[in-house]
Enzyme design. Sequence first.
Site, short mmCIF file in Angstrom:
data_model
loop_
_atom_site.label_atom_id
_atom_site.label_comp_id
_atom_site.label_asym_id
_atom_site.label_seq_id
_atom_site.Cartn_x
_atom_site.Cartn_y
_atom_site.Cartn_z
N VAL A 261 18.19 22.07 21.24
CA VAL A 261 18.54 22.37 20.36
C VAL A 261 20.40 21.19 20.09
O VAL A 261 21.01 20.66 19.20
CB VAL A 261 19.83 23.67 20.96
CG1 VAL A 261 21.08 23.87 20.37
CG2 VAL A 261 18.74 24.87 20.46
N PRO B 194 20.82 16.17 32.99
CA PRO B 194 20.38 16.27 33.98
C PRO B 194 19.39 15.45 32.89
O PRO B 194 18.27 14.26 33.75
CB PRO B 194 19.80 16.77 34.97
CG PRO B 194 21.12 18.26 34.01
CD PRO B 194 21.77 17.96 33.08
N PRO C 41 6.29 33.59 -18.41
CA PRO C 41 5.43 35.24 -18.69
C PRO C 41 6.18 36.51 -18.96
O PRO C 41 5.97 37.22 -19.54
CB PRO C 41 4.57 35.30 -17.88
CG PRO C 41 4.37 35.01 -16.29
CD PRO C 41 5.64 33.82 -17.01
N ASP D 107 12.58 33.48 -28.62
CA ASP D 107 11.63 34.31 -28.87
C ASP D 107 11.16 36.10 -28.52
O ASP D 107 11.62 36.65 -27.62
CB ASP D 107 9.97 34.07 -28.68
CG ASP D 107 9.69 32.10 -29.13
OD1 ASP D 107 10.15 31.87 -30.25
OD2 ASP D 107 8.73 31.88 -28.47
N LYS E 277 8.74 35.61 -33.48
CA LYS E 277 7.90 35.78 -34.66
C LYS E 277 6.58 36.90 -33.87
O LYS E 277 6.12 36.59 -32.45
CB LYS E 277 7.43 34.37 -35.44
CG LYS E 277 7.80 33.69 -36.10
CD LYS E 277 7.11 31.90 -36.11
CE LYS E 277 6.64 31.73 -34.99
NZ LYS E 277 7.45 29.98 -35.13
N GLY F 185 8.54 32.08 -24.41
CA GLY F 185 7.90 32.61 -23.58
C GLY F 185 6.59 31.53 -22.84
O GLY F 185 5.98 30.71 -24.13
N ASP G 25 4.60 29.10 -21.68
CA ASP G 25 5.42 27.35 -21.53
C ASP G 25 5.94 27.29 -23.06
O ASP G 25 4.69 27.47 -24.00
CB ASP G 25 4.76 26.73 -20.78
CG ASP G 25 4.11 24.85 -21.13
OD1 ASP G 25 4.55 24.58 -20.02
OD2 ASP G 25 4.13 24.21 -21.84
N MET H 221 -3.81 35.47 -27.85
CA MET H 221 -3.44 36.34 -29.29
C MET H 221 -4.87 36.78 -29.64
O MET H 221 -4.74 36.26 -30.66
CB MET H 221 -2.93 35.18 -30.43
CG MET H 221 -1.09 34.53 -29.86
SD MET H 221 -0.54 33.41 -31.48
CE MET H 221 -1.11 32.14 -30.68
N1 SAH Z 1 3.67 29.52 -25.00
C1 SAH Z 1 3.39 30.62 -24.79
C2 SAH Z 1 2.22 31.15 -25.48
C3 SAH Z 1 2.47 31.53 -26.76
S1 SAH Z 1 1.49 32.44 -27.97
C4 SAH Z 1 2.78 30.72 -23.50
O1 SAH Z 1 2.43 29.49 -22.63
O2 SAH Z 1 2.45 31.51 -22.08
C5 SAH Z 1 1.53 33.89 -27.50
C6 SAH Z 1 0.31 34.91 -26.65
O3 SAH Z 1 0.55 34.81 -25.73
C7 SAH Z 1 0.34 36.24 -26.61
O4 SAH Z 1 -0.37 36.58 -27.26
C8 SAH Z 1 -0.71 36.53 -26.03
O5 SAH Z 1 -2.13 36.39 -25.58
C9 SAH Z 1 -0.20 35.49 -24.74
N2 SAH Z 1 1.26 35.88 -23.79
C10 SAH Z 1 2.30 35.72 -23.94
N3 SAH Z 1 3.03 36.39 -22.62
C11 SAH Z 1 1.44 37.90 -21.82
C12 SAH Z 1 1.89 38.29 -20.94
N4 SAH Z 1 3.46 38.49 -20.43
N5 SAH Z 1 0.69 38.73 -21.21
C13 SAH Z 1 -0.42 38.97 -21.84
N6 SAH Z 1 -0.19 36.95 -22.64
C14 SAH Z 1 0.85 37.16 -22.40
#
Ligand code: SAH
Length: 492
Positions: free
Chosen positions: A26, A46, A228, A251, A273, A304, A306, A386
């Site tokens: 310590v 000591p 995700p 998104d 979209k 969503g 990356d 997708m």
């Molecule tokens: N940029 C995103 C992908 C966009 S395309 C990424 O890096 O994850 C959208 C598709 O991503 C969806 O149709 C599905 O196939 C997938 N997706 C995104 N989030 C998801 C989730 N929580 N669970 C399952 N599939 C997912």
Amino acid sequence: MPAMKLYPLFADLSRRAVLVVGGGAVAERKAAALLAAGAQVTVGAPELTPQLQRWARQGRIAHRAGEFAPGWLDYVWLVVAATADRALNARVAELAGLQRIFVNVVDDAELSSFQVPAVIDRAPLVVAISSGGAAPMLARLVRERLETLLDHSLGPLATLAARLRKRIRRRHPDLAARRRFYTALFDGPVAALLRSGQPKQAAEAAEQALLVAPAAATGSVVLVGAGPGDPGLLTLRGLRALNEADVILHDRLVSAEVLELARRDAERIEVGKQAGKHHATQDEIHALLLEHAKAGRRVVRLKGGDPFVFGRGGEELEFLREHGIPYEVVPGVTAALACAAHAGVPLTHRDHAQSVRFVTAHCRDSLDTLDWRALAQERQTLAVYMGVAGLDSLRERLLAHGRAASTPFALVENGTRANQRVVTGTLANLPERAAAHAVHSPALLILGEVAALADRLAWFGAAPLGGAVAAVRQLKRPLPPQEAAIPLRRLA
Ligand code: SAH
């Protein structure tokens, strides 16, 4: 009892004598922190730990050998009592008090006349936290939280500001103008350049800002991957961008829980979209980005997963670049990685898959452009984005190009979210299984030998909706060892 039990202060200990009583682990920790602050440290005990002995030999600390004697307190500014002997600590504290020397008894708020706070070090910027001895664990917890919020580039930023301080004062004698300048310095492109590891450019940009007349605020766009859905999978940098945003264009795929984390008064605009339904077109999104950035706002474009994986992030950056809008990109956990992790499917595996491909199959046209021979190869994993609509044609083409009908799949719907579902099966029955369980978007298909592991390694949410193997799992007993060793093929 005063409202604030302790008066916070930062002590300049450089070249000031400080005594540490005690020579154990310590005491060593305390001595190290004091040395880092430039104090002249004397350790009285000591016996010393090997490290303390080394420091004594090197002359970095002075050593007073033997038992504590009141004379040790002569000429010191501060005392730290760090022995394991409570009576001795109390004696040190009492004698120090008589001489009006501040004393800290390690882990003993009662005996201490000063306490050492929990610290977040972004030197020269330092944040210190104290609970006044009431709840050290709480102080530590707060420290952890703040640690994640304060970027490490704050240190260099503070150094840069210190270097320019006099010139900034001369350039902006008016306090309000100076405040605006600092806000722009700490929140704008200079800070962003430091965050992205470009100290030279940051210094240049700061110099430049000092030269130009105070201009209208310039907006910027941060492209942020929201991950995700589970907010725990947002990056710390993404969280920071959300905290600083004036406007968030997101998104539909971005979860409500992630949006919750954004600054309360940020304007939120959904531009998502959805296949088939009209929301904002890509051109409309570009126009919105431009409009808000041009108005001087900090815009977060939240996507969503990356932003650079099937996210049209590249197009948006091209557009911003053309229009001279400064931008940054914060990566996110893409659906393939997140769904794989949360379904217990390792995307690569020494024995079963040496590569993984991210593909998208959202319409017939996109299916036609894929290299099916390559996609149908064994011992590789396909992560199909997708894909729910095109599962029939996917199966047809993979089979036609030689992928085995027995290849396992795991279809992950709403991956990482509370309502996650995983449907497993083989390529032979893929569309039928998806239809039987009414799998909806967002769903990600993982196809390949590794997908068989979903039935065994699943850990998150509901058990996979699979065949016989899932039934075994539902018996809620561990697989017997011989079964655990069955090759993946047979499990499928
Ligand atoms: N940029 C995103 C992908 C966009 S395309 C990424 O890096 O994850 C959208 C598709 O991503 C969806 O149709 C599905 O196939 C997938 N997706 C995104 N989030 C998801 C989730 N929580 N669970 C399952 N599939 C997912």
